[in-house]
Design a protein around this motif. Structure first.
Motif, mmCIF file in Angstrom:
data_model
loop_
_atom_site.group_PDB
_atom_site.id
_atom_site.type_symbol
_atom_site.label_atom_id
_atom_site.label_comp_id
_atom_site.label_asym_id
_atom_site.label_seq_id
_atom_site.Cartn_x
_atom_site.Cartn_y
_atom_site.Cartn_z
ATOM 1 N N UNK A 1 -52.765 20.704 98.921
ATOM 2 C CA UNK A 1 -53.769 21.362 99.750
ATOM 3 C C UNK A 1 -55.126 21.484 99.075
ATOM 4 N N UNK A 2 -55.146 21.621 97.760
ATOM 5 C CA UNK A 2 -56.413 21.797 97.045
ATOM 6 C C UNK A 2 -57.330 20.581 97.212
ATOM 7 N N UNK B 1 -57.410 27.062 95.744
ATOM 8 C CA UNK B 1 -58.582 26.181 95.829
ATOM 9 C C UNK B 1 -59.845 26.923 95.394
ATOM 10 N N UNK B 2 -60.007 28.145 95.887
ATOM 11 C CA UNK B 2 -61.176 28.941 95.520
ATOM 12 C C UNK B 2 -61.165 29.300 94.035
ATOM 13 N N UNK B 3 -59.992 29.597 93.493
ATOM 14 C CA UNK B 3 -59.900 29.915 92.065
ATOM 15 C C UNK B 3 -60.311 28.709 91.222
ATOM 16 N N UNK B 4 -59.865 27.524 91.613
ATOM 17 C CA UNK B 4 -60.272 26.308 90.898
ATOM 18 C C UNK B 4 -61.780 26.105 90.994
ATOM 19 N N UNK B 5 -62.338 26.378 92.160
ATOM 20 C CA UNK B 5 -63.796 26.253 92.330
ATOM 21 C C UNK B 5 -64.522 27.278 91.471
ATOM 22 N N UNK B 6 -63.997 28.499 91.409
ATOM 23 C CA UNK B 6 -64.627 29.536 90.589
ATOM 24 C C UNK B 6 -64.615 29.158 89.109
ATOM 25 N N UNK B 7 -63.609 28.407 88.698
ATOM 26 C CA UNK B 7 -63.530 27.947 87.306
ATOM 27 C C UNK B 7 -64.513 26.823 87.002
ATOM 28 N N UNK B 8 -65.206 26.345 88.039
ATOM 29 C CA UNK B 8 -66.239 25.341 87.825
ATOM 30 C C UNK B 8 -65.938 23.968 88.385
ATOM 31 N N UNK C 1 -69.395 24.299 92.458
ATOM 32 C CA UNK C 1 -68.327 25.086 91.864
ATOM 33 C C UNK C 1 -68.954 26.120 90.949
ATOM 34 N N UNK C 2 -68.147 26.980 90.411
ATOM 35 C CA UNK C 2 -68.630 28.001 89.495
ATOM 36 C C UNK C 2 -68.617 29.379 90.123
ATOM 37 N N UNK D 1 -66.695 32.545 101.632
ATOM 38 C CA UNK D 1 -65.637 32.092 100.729
ATOM 39 C C UNK D 1 -64.490 33.095 100.679
ATOM 40 N N UNK D 2 -64.813 34.376 100.562
ATOM 41 C CA UNK D 2 -63.760 35.388 100.517
ATOM 42 C C UNK D 2 -63.043 35.534 101.858
ATOM 43 N N UNK D 3 -63.692 35.127 102.941
ATOM 44 C CA UNK D 3 -63.065 35.181 104.264
ATOM 45 C C UNK D 3 -62.042 34.067 104.458
ATOM 46 N N UNK D 4 -62.176 32.974 103.726
ATOM 47 C CA UNK D 4 -61.300 31.822 103.958
ATOM 48 C C UNK D 4 -59.812 32.139 103.843
ATOM 49 N N UNK D 5 -59.323 32.801 102.776
ATOM 50 C CA UNK D 5 -57.883 33.087 102.731
ATOM 51 C C UNK D 5 -57.434 34.042 103.834
#
Length: 192
Positions: free
Chosen positions: A30-31, A75-82, A91-92, A104-108
């Motif tokens: 999914x990511x 997916x968002x966590x990976x994006x937050x990691x850059x 990303x970031x 972004x926070x609304x997506x999940x």
């Protein structure tokens, strides 16, 4: 497993009843799907329209509310990691504090809502499936605009963060509903 149990927790792919390995594979698959959808852009102002919400809400419908929300959060966590997984290859952590953070926070949350509606039979026809995905878009736009309103004011947030995206939300909802119906018909999935 009986249909009552299935209709309470699972998406169309019935992943929540599968092994942990299958679920982990689904999250991992999914990511890149979500990233690819983020990179598909239609130029617009103030920001381009992407297929992010299409993929986020489709993942919710197909994976179920728990696994769908988990996949989107991963997916968002990976994006937050850059990793360059968001719109425009962004990303970031800065993306999660700027003007688009609310979206972004609304997506999940939106993925979970659509997955929950899918488990309750909303994917049984094209119109109810479209309505379910439209509700997911409403969550994305509503929470995103709420954050944006805090930054730039409600009138500007509505004009810049909601109105330009309404037509796209309707089109992406219909497209997601069509994909969901195709998956249901192809897999002879009981969606009602």
């Amino acid at each position: 497993m009986n249909n009552t149990t299935s209709s309470r927790s699972c998406g169309l792919l019935d992943l929540e009843t599968r092994s942990g390995i299958v679920q982990a594979f689904a999250v991992a698959a999914g990511i890149p799907l979500l990233a690819l959808a983020s990179w598909i852009e239609v130029p617009m102002l103030p920001v381009p329209m992407t297929m992010q919400t299409f993929a986020v809400l489709l993942v919710g419908a197909l994976y179920g509310w728990r696994l769908g929300a988990l996949t989107v959060a991963a997916w968002l966590a990976c994006a937050a990691l850059g990793l360059p997984l968001l719109a425009g290859g962004a990303g970031g952590v800065a993306r999660f504090a700027g003007p688009t953070a609310g979206y972004l926070f609304a997506f999940p949350v939106a993925a979970a809502l659509v997955g929950w509606l899918a488990a309750r039979g909303w994917m049984s026809g094209f119109l109810p499936a479209t309505a379910a995905v439209l509700l997911g878009h409403a969550v994305c736009l509503g929470l995103g605009a709420t954050w944006l309103a805090w930054l730039i004011g409600p009138d500007r947030a509505l004009a810049a963060g909601v109105l330009p995206f309404l037509a796209g939300a309707v089109l992406k909802s219909a497209l997601a509903a069509a994909v969901v119906r195709l998956v249901a018909q192809t897999g002879n999935t009981d969606v009602g």
